[in-house]
Design an enzyme around this catalytic site. Structure first.
Site, PDB file in Angstrom:
ATOM      1  N   GLY A 167      -4.331  -4.988  -3.972  1.00  0.00           N
ATOM      2  CA  GLY A 167      -5.321  -4.046  -4.481  1.00  0.00           C
ATOM      3  C   GLY A 167      -4.629  -2.752  -4.840  1.00  0.00           C
ATOM      4  N   HIS A 168      -4.771  -2.358  -6.073  1.00  0.00           N
ATOM      5  CA  HIS A 168      -4.232  -1.077  -6.502  1.00  0.00           C
ATOM      6  C   HIS A 168      -5.406  -0.184  -6.829  1.00  0.00           C
ATOM      7  CE1 HIS A 168      -0.290  -2.603  -6.739  1.00  0.00           C
ATOM      8  NE2 HIS A 168      -0.282  -3.036  -7.972  1.00  0.00           N
ATOM      9  N   ASP A 205       0.812  -1.223   0.000  1.00  0.00           N
ATOM     10  CA  ASP A 205       0.000   0.000   0.000  1.00  0.00           C
ATOM     11  C   ASP A 205       0.844   1.272   0.000  1.00  0.00           C
ATOM     12  OD1 ASP A 205      -2.330  -1.609   0.172  1.00  0.00           O
ATOM     13  OD2 ASP A 205      -1.909  -1.845   2.303  1.00  0.00           O
ATOM     14  N   LYS A 231       2.091   1.766  -5.159  1.00  0.00           N
ATOM     15  CA  LYS A 231       2.752   1.173  -6.336  1.00  0.00           C
ATOM     16  C   LYS A 231       1.922   1.329  -7.590  1.00  0.00           C
ATOM     17  CE  LYS A 231       2.998  -2.851  -4.384  1.00  0.00           C
ATOM     18  NZ  LYS A 231       2.626  -2.507  -2.999  1.00  0.00           N
ATOM     19  N   GLN A 287       1.908  -6.311  -2.614  1.00  0.00           N
ATOM     20  CA  GLN A 287       2.307  -6.302  -1.190  1.00  0.00           C
ATOM     21  C   GLN A 287       3.628  -5.534  -1.016  1.00  0.00           C
ATOM     22  OE1 GLN A 287       1.297  -9.764  -2.366  1.00  0.00           O
ATOM     23  NE2 GLN A 287      -0.733  -9.023  -1.939  1.00  0.00           N
TER      24      GLN A 287
HETATM   25  P1  IMP Z   1      -2.686 -12.783   2.946  1.00  0.00           P
HETATM   26  O1  IMP Z   1      -1.760 -12.270   1.893  1.00  0.00           O
HETATM   27  O2  IMP Z   1      -4.124 -12.551   2.615  1.00  0.00           O
HETATM   28  O3  IMP Z   1      -2.378 -14.191   3.337  1.00  0.00           O
HETATM   29  O4  IMP Z   1      -2.408 -11.911   4.254  1.00  0.00           O
HETATM   30  C1  IMP Z   1      -1.192 -11.954   4.958  1.00  0.00           C
HETATM   31  C2  IMP Z   1      -0.783 -10.578   5.460  1.00  0.00           C
HETATM   32  O5  IMP Z   1      -0.437  -9.758   4.325  1.00  0.00           O
HETATM   33  C3  IMP Z   1      -1.882  -9.815   6.198  1.00  0.00           C
HETATM   34  O6  IMP Z   1      -1.285  -9.018   7.187  1.00  0.00           O
HETATM   35  C4  IMP Z   1      -2.481  -8.933   5.117  1.00  0.00           C
HETATM   36  O7  IMP Z   1      -3.097  -7.793   5.641  1.00  0.00           O
HETATM   37  C5  IMP Z   1      -1.228  -8.573   4.337  1.00  0.00           C
HETATM   38  N1  IMP Z   1      -1.520  -8.216   2.940  1.00  0.00           N
HETATM   39  C6  IMP Z   1      -1.836  -9.041   1.926  1.00  0.00           C
HETATM   40  N2  IMP Z   1      -1.997  -8.359   0.785  1.00  0.00           N
HETATM   41  C7  IMP Z   1      -1.739  -7.075   1.072  1.00  0.00           C
HETATM   42  C8  IMP Z   1      -1.694  -5.877   0.278  1.00  0.00           C
HETATM   43  O8  IMP Z   1      -1.898  -5.873  -0.945  1.00  0.00           O
HETATM   44  N3  IMP Z   1      -1.393  -4.731   0.943  1.00  0.00           N
HETATM   45  C9  IMP Z   1      -1.116  -4.719   2.269  1.00  0.00           C
HETATM   46  N4  IMP Z   1      -1.136  -5.809   3.033  1.00  0.00           N
HETATM   47  C10 IMP Z   1      -1.434  -6.974   2.443  1.00  0.00           C
HETATM   48 MG    MG Z   2      -2.791  -2.180  -1.936  1.00  0.00          MG
END
Ligand code: IMP
Ligand code: MG
Length: 464
Positions: A59-60, A32, A35, A246
């Site tokens: 999510g972008h 977040d 990007k 991420q």
């Molecule tokens: P998962 O990727 O859904 O398994 O989540 C694992 C961890 O990564 C959690 O803390 C989520 O909030 C974090 N996370 C996953 N995708 C994103 C993203 O796109 N942005 C920020 N945090 C993320």
């Molecule tokens: Mg995001």
């Protein structure tokens, strides 16, 4: 544990965009960082955009003119009509992908096989992965709640590593799909009932096959060998942008384990996630938020609480794009940033959301951590410790800088306009000082400074 050995090194060279090379875009913190906007801006100058890891947990939000686009799986390049690919390192939820394609087409963005491709080897998120994700989080008593996005991403990567996953080539093949679903459904029911402690499981083998085969037939036209395409394109002198999802501290190996995602957002992941050699990469750009945010559980040493948190959260719209959860917020963390720069070898950085800090009297920056070594002796370090047991006991040490004034939307716009000639001099004096201080502390040269969500709210440096 070495004491204070890893001082920040001198600047690494920042390389201008060249033809026939790869550029990797990496989130330097917890995701977040913005990007989407950076990738979107750079896309104008590249030939192909490829995603290399993660899934629709990402999510972008990209704002172009009056339109807001939320992308989860499809690379941002699609908005420019550039060849947009999903590499082998990504996991795909075909239901979510089909919905995303539909939503894009409704807004007039064309998603055809000439423009969009998916690697045969990308793994597929199945209904049981979502159930397993939810059950492990709910039954945190069995293990540990991570605060996942609940999209089934972790369990899909688990199956990939366990070599029982379904790949995109299986989804697009009726026979393989049927066979794998019939083998996996009982196995997964078993796990849910007997390992994850669920009571009743709704997993109907026939129904799953029917639903997924409809999707398989629909998506099959996008199947391609992404690695081959990228290597051919690079051979022809084309430029490829590798779009990370991420962030570095969520990397499965290098992040704040176990509070991490299940893939590799760091620069190395771009190569394994697409089948391209590290020698093809010319430039590795960090996207760095002017402060820190994190969604879900896990360490955030510089965390801010109370009214200031509420204020920054609203001003920065700090809510997850995928889950809508409020993001936690902390001050800029230089020891974390330095670690991130080591892991990724950043050649430059895009600083984002600087405008969110407007109107603060003082802005804090964490410059060091005070940590307790195994012998109980305390010392300060400029680099984030790798051991979680040490990190959890680390205390951030801050320095304070004077804040900068609140500007109207109009005033920020003139900052951006003036910056075309004056560069960073166009910023309010203390905002400029802050940006330059972060550059110095990170040891990575600035490529751009971003002062608003729109594509045009960007101050580009010479090396952009
Ligand atoms: P998962 O990727 O859904 O398994 O989540 C694992 C961890 O990564 C959690 O803390 C989520 O909030 C974090 N996370 C996953 N995708 C994103 C993203 O796109 N942005 C920020 N945090 C993320
Ligand atoms: Mg995001």
């Amino acid at each position: 544990m070495p004491e204070n050995k890893n001082e920040s090194k001198a600047f690494s060279p920042s390389l201008p965009m060249r033809q026939g090379n790869g550029i990797i875009i990496v989130g330097a913190q917890f995701g977040d960082e913005g990007k989407g906007k950076i990738v979107d801006t750079l896309t104008e100058n590249v030939d192909i955009v490829v995603r290399y890891q993660g899934g629709n947990n990402a999510g972008h939000t990209v704002i172009i003119g009056q339109k807001e686009f939320r992308l989860h799986t499809i690379p941002t390049g699609i908005l420019h009509g550039k060849r947009s690919l999903i590499g082998n390192g990504v996991v795909i939820d075909p239901r979510a992908l089909a919905a995303e394609i539909r939503a894009l087409e409704e807004t007039g963005v064309k998603v055809a096989p000439e423009i969009f491709g998916i690697d045969s080897r990308a793994h597929i998120v199945m209904p049981w992965h979502l159930l397993c994700d939810a059950a492990s989080e709910a039954n945190g008593k069995n293990w540990r709640k991570i605060g996942t996005t609940g999209k089934g991403i972790g369990p899909t990567y688990e199956d990939k590593a366990a070599r029982v996953g379904l790949r995109f080539e299986d989804l697009a093949d009726e026979h393989a799909l049927k066979e794998k679903i019939s083998k996996l459904t009982p196995r997964k029911k078993n796990t849910l009932l007997h390992v994850l402690g669920e009571k009743e499981i709704e997993l109907d083998e026939q129904q799953i096959f029917e639903d997924y085969w409809v999707l398989g037939k629909h998506l099959a036209k996008f199947e391609t060998d992404v690695s081959q395409e990228l290597n051919d394109a690079l051979d022809e002198g084309k430029t490829v942008l590798f779009e990370g999802a991420q962030g570095t501290l969520l990397d499965n190996d290098l992040g704040t384990y176990p509070f991490v995602t299940s893939s590799h957002p760091t620069a190395g992941g771009a190569c394994t996630g697409t089948g391209v050699s590290p020698l093809r990469i010319a430039r590795i750009d960090a996207v760095v938020k002017a402060y820190t945010t994190r969604v879900g559980e896990g360490p955030l040493p510089t965390e801010i609480t109370g009214p200031l948190y509420e204020e920054l959260k609203e001003r920065g719209h700090e809510y997850g794009t995928t889950t809508g959860r409020p993001r936690r917020i902390g001050w800029f963390d230089a020891p974390m940033m330095r670690k991130s720069a080591q892991y990724n070898g950043f050649t430059g950085m895009h600083l984002t959301k600087l405008d969110v800090l407007e109107g603060l009297k003082k802005i804090r920056i964490c410059t060091h951590y005070e940590v307790e070594g195994e012998n109980g002796k305390k010392y300060s370090t400029q680099i984030m410790p790798a051991q979680q047991k040490i990190l959890s006991k680390s205390k951030p040490l801050f320095k304070e800088m004077d804040g900068f004034e609140k500007l109207s939307k109009q005033q920020w716009q003139s900052v951006v306009e003036n910056a075309r000639k004056k560069g960073l001099e166009a910023l309010p004096e203390n905002a400029k000082k802050y940006a330059l201080e972060l550059e110095k502390l990170a040891g990575v040269p600035l490529i751009s400074v971003n002062v608003g969500p729109d594509r045009k709210d960007i101050i580009k440096m010479k090396n952009f």
